[in-house]
Design a protein around this motif. Structure first.
Motif, PDB file in Angstrom:
ATOM      1  N   SER A  43       5.979  -3.786  11.854  1.00 31.98           N
ATOM      2  CA  SER A  43       5.901  -2.453  12.462  1.00 31.98           C
ATOM      3  C   SER A  43       6.651  -1.407  11.661  1.00 31.98           C
ATOM      4  O   SER A  43       7.020  -0.366  12.198  1.00 31.98           O
ATOM      5  CB  SER A  43       6.483  -2.485  13.882  1.00 31.98           C
ATOM      6  N   THR A  44       6.914  -1.670  10.406  1.00 31.60           N
ATOM      7  CA  THR A  44       7.712  -0.733   9.606  1.00 31.60           C
ATOM      8  C   THR A  44       6.834   0.459   9.216  1.00 31.60           C
ATOM      9  O   THR A  44       6.136   0.454   8.206  1.00 31.60           O
ATOM     10  CB  THR A  44       8.301  -1.446   8.370  1.00 31.60           C
ATOM     11  N   TRP A  45       6.900   1.470  10.053  1.00 33.12           N
ATOM     12  CA  TRP A  45       5.907   2.556  10.012  1.00 33.12           C
ATOM     13  C   TRP A  45       6.041   3.466   8.800  1.00 33.12           C
ATOM     14  O   TRP A  45       5.135   4.258   8.521  1.00 33.12           O
ATOM     15  CB  TRP A  45       5.927   3.336  11.322  1.00 33.12           C
ATOM     16  N   SER A  46       7.108   3.344   8.068  1.00 36.06           N
ATOM     17  CA  SER A  46       7.248   4.182   6.872  1.00 36.06           C
ATOM     18  C   SER A  46       6.235   3.850   5.784  1.00 36.06           C
ATOM     19  O   SER A  46       6.058   4.630   4.854  1.00 36.06           O
ATOM     20  CB  SER A  46       8.648   4.045   6.290  1.00 36.06           C
ATOM     21  N   VAL A  47       5.597   2.696   5.894  1.00 41.01           N
ATOM     22  CA  VAL A  47       4.538   2.397   4.921  1.00 41.01           C
ATOM     23  C   VAL A  47       3.142   2.433   5.559  1.00 41.01           C
ATOM     24  O   VAL A  47       2.163   2.029   4.938  1.00 41.01           O
ATOM     25  CB  VAL A  47       4.773   1.044   4.186  1.00 41.01           C
ATOM     26  N   PHE A  48       3.059   2.946   6.776  1.00 45.37           N
ATOM     27  CA  PHE A  48       1.747   3.050   7.436  1.00 45.37           C
ATOM     28  C   PHE A  48       0.842   4.049   6.697  1.00 45.37           C
ATOM     29  O   PHE A  48      -0.378   3.935   6.745  1.00 45.37           O
ATOM     30  CB  PHE A  48       1.893   3.468   8.903  1.00 45.37           C
ATOM     31  N   GLY A  49       1.454   5.017   6.037  1.00 43.20           N
ATOM     32  CA  GLY A  49       0.664   5.989   5.266  1.00 43.20           C
ATOM     33  C   GLY A  49      -0.241   5.279   4.276  1.00 43.20           C
ATOM     34  O   GLY A  49      -1.420   5.605   4.135  1.00 43.20           O
ATOM     35  N   LEU A  50       0.307   4.290   3.602  1.00 45.26           N
ATOM     36  CA  LEU A  50      -0.478   3.514   2.632  1.00 45.26           C
ATOM     37  C   LEU A  50      -1.439   2.558   3.343  1.00 45.26           C
ATOM     38  O   LEU A  50      -2.635   2.517   3.047  1.00 45.26           O
ATOM     39  CB  LEU A  50       0.464   2.725   1.709  1.00 45.26           C
ATOM     40  N   ILE A  51      -0.913   1.811   4.306  1.00 46.02           N
ATOM     41  CA  ILE A  51      -1.725   0.769   4.959  1.00 46.02           C
ATOM     42  C   ILE A  51      -2.940   1.373   5.668  1.00 46.02           C
ATOM     43  O   ILE A  51      -4.048   0.826   5.616  1.00 46.02           O
ATOM     44  CB  ILE A  51      -0.867  -0.041   5.960  1.00 46.02           C
ATOM     45  N   SER A  52      -2.738   2.533   6.287  1.00 44.99           N
ATOM     46  CA  SER A  52      -3.829   3.093   7.103  1.00 44.99           C
ATOM     47  C   SER A  52      -5.019   3.544   6.253  1.00 44.99           C
ATOM     48  O   SER A  52      -6.116   3.719   6.762  1.00 44.99           O
ATOM     49  CB  SER A  52      -3.315   4.237   7.966  1.00 44.99           C
ATOM     50  N   LYS A  53      -4.801   3.723   4.953  1.00 38.44           N
ATOM     51  CA  LYS A  53      -5.941   4.077   4.093  1.00 38.44           C
ATOM     52  C   LYS A  53      -6.883   2.890   3.904  1.00 38.44           C
ATOM     53  O   LYS A  53      -8.035   3.063   3.510  1.00 38.44           O
ATOM     54  CB  LYS A  53      -5.424   4.510   2.717  1.00 38.44           C
ATOM     55  N   TYR A  54      -6.379   1.698   4.131  1.00 35.91           N
ATOM     56  CA  TYR A  54      -7.160   0.497   3.833  1.00 35.91           C
ATOM     57  C   TYR A  54      -7.573  -0.285   5.074  1.00 35.91           C
ATOM     58  O   TYR A  54      -8.288  -1.258   4.972  1.00 35.91           O
ATOM     59  CB  TYR A  54      -6.360  -0.422   2.898  1.00 35.91           C
ATOM     60  N   MET A  55      -7.071   0.122   6.225  1.00 36.53           N
ATOM     61  CA  MET A  55      -7.376  -0.630   7.438  1.00 36.53           C
ATOM     62  C   MET A  55      -7.933   0.297   8.520  1.00 36.53           C
ATOM     63  O   MET A  55      -7.905   1.513   8.370  1.00 36.53           O
ATOM     64  CB  MET A  55      -6.119  -1.366   7.929  1.00 36.53           C
ATOM     65  N   ASP A  56      -8.401  -0.283   9.608  1.00 31.40           N
ATOM     66  CA  ASP A  56      -9.117   0.511  10.608  1.00 31.40           C
ATOM     67  C   ASP A  56      -8.292   0.905  11.823  1.00 31.40           C
ATOM     68  O   ASP A  56      -8.793   1.586  12.704  1.00 31.40           O
ATOM     69  CB  ASP A  56     -10.347  -0.276  11.072  1.00 31.40           C
ATOM     70  N   GLY A  57      -7.061   0.435  11.901  1.00 24.70           N
ATOM     71  CA  GLY A  57      -6.238   0.762  13.060  1.00 24.70           C
ATOM     72  C   GLY A  57      -5.213  -0.327  13.299  1.00 24.70           C
ATOM     73  O   GLY A  57      -4.862  -1.084  12.382  1.00 24.70           O
TER      74      GLY A  57
END
Ligand SMILES: *Cc1c(COP(=O)(O)O)cnc(C)c1O
Length: 368
Positions: A43-57
């Motif tokens: 849940s380390t949301w500081s890298v969600f910016g990157l992850i969300s480009k490649y995943m659907d939610g």
């Protein structure tokens, strides 16, 4: 760069993360299966910016996780809980794209409040892959999911999808594939009547040498055969090998064997390893110097593992535990008041950011 950051810290490397993310996107392109991040793993949301480009939610295990996914990740927010309470449902109503129920009774209990949302039911297919009974969703007397096809059929008008989570750390494609065939046969009547199927997490499909193309073909066939949108819910597969826990040796003591004590704790900072009685992996050259590497809490069994290293460990040596992203930061705790590792991210452009430091006040504020 590591010199400037004080240990202990979790170091997330976005470039390593990207390697996994590209595979996830590839699976999406080849098979049509969407992937949502299982927040309970990471849940380390500081890298969600990157992850969300490649995943659907995201998918979640509680209202707080769902809210985090909704606020920090965006895209599709899936909610699941082993048991919702009234307040959960009230809050989830406004942020969830899908709500998945664990039982027919919960579905019926809350149906009228959420019927405008896409609803799903978790099915327990009675088969699973797991190295540990503790994490086996099909273990004896499991409460995870509905077993009876009849019961599922009786509420089919209320749901648009189902979820099967039946793997844990499964890197054996054949077993996944065989079980999926069995599930298809057993729940054919259900599958023919719904729009989407989540196949859960626990699949090591981002691992080197995993037969990714066969995996995609399997997912695509399943999706076409039953005319459903397939979802995957990877946790560990998203972040595997992307993070280290970096520590410093504070003391080396001897009791028959040499024991190096580091400025972190397995009990507090990599708890999952202790729960499953497995050792931490470390990034170091192998050799003839044998050490037990242990944590600094007062728990007698606060031991990361036994290692044979090329270099001697002494006070001040750095020890880097590998694979420290999944089920670590989400489970860390203040046992013994041991200093909490900072969270550090190495961005794609090479910049190192200390995104979170934990201080005495965090310890204080955790209780009252
Ligand atoms: C734990 C869990 C996941 C993620 O599992 P990983 O092993 O981290 O991939 C996905 N879905 C459900 C329902 C889970 O319980």
């Amino acid at each position: 760069m590591d010199k400037k950051v004080k240990t202990p810290y979790y170091l997330i490397d976005e470039e390593k993360l990207l390697k996994n993310l590209k595979k996830i996107k590839y699976v999406r392109e080849c098979s049509g299966a969407k992937s949502v991040l299982a927040l309970k793993c990471f849940s380390t949301w500081s890298v969600f910016g990157l992850i969300s480009k490649y995943m659907d939610g995201t998918t979640s295990s509680s209202f707080y996780e769902a809210k985090l996914g909704y606020e920090k990740f965006g895209k599709e927010t899936h909610a699941f809980s082993v048991a919702y309470c009234e307040d959960d449902i009230k809050s989830l109503k406004n942020i969830s794209d899908k709500i998945i129920f664990n039982s027919v009774s919960q579905l019926k209990m809350f149906y009228n409040k959420v019927k405008h949302i896409k609803l799903g039911l978790r099915i327990n297919p009675g088969i699973s892959y797991s190295h540990f009974d503790l994490a086996d969703p099909a273990r004896r007397y499991s409460r995870l999911g509905v077993i009876s096809e009849e019961r599922i059929m009786s509420v089919l008008d209320k749901i648009s999808g189902v979820m099967f989570h039946y793997n844990c750390e499964n890197d054996d494609f054949k077993s996944f594939s065989d079980m999926l065939d069995k599930i298809g046969l057993k729940y054919e009547k259900v599958l023919n009547k719904i729009e989407w199927v989540s196949l859960g997490g626990g699949l090591c499909f981002t691992k080197d040498k995993y037969p990714l193309n066969e995996f995609c073909k399997k997912l695509k066939n399943f999706s076409e055969k039953y005319n459903v949108q397939v979802y995957l819910e990877p946790g560990e597969a998203v972040i595997t090998k992307s993070c280290e826990l970096v520590t410093t040796v504070l003391d080396v003591v001897k009791n028959v064997k040499d024991i190096a004590i580091v400025d972190a704790s397995i009990e507090a900072h990599m708890l999952d390893l202790l729960v499953y009685r497995t050792s931490a992996k470390i990034d170091a050259k192998k050799g003839n110097n044998e050490y037990i590497i242990a944590g600094r809490s007062c728990l007698a069994g606060d031991i990361f593992g036994e290692y044979k290293l090329a270099n001697k460990l002494k006070v001040g040596s750095t020890v880097r535990f590998a694979d420290a992203a999944g089920y670590t930061m989400v489970k860390k705790n203040w046992f013994n008041g041991v200093k909490m590792p900072s969270i550090v991210v190495k961005r794609l452009d090479g910049k190192v950011e200390i995104i979170k430091k934990f201080l005495y006040n965090d310890f204080l504020g955790n209780l009252s």
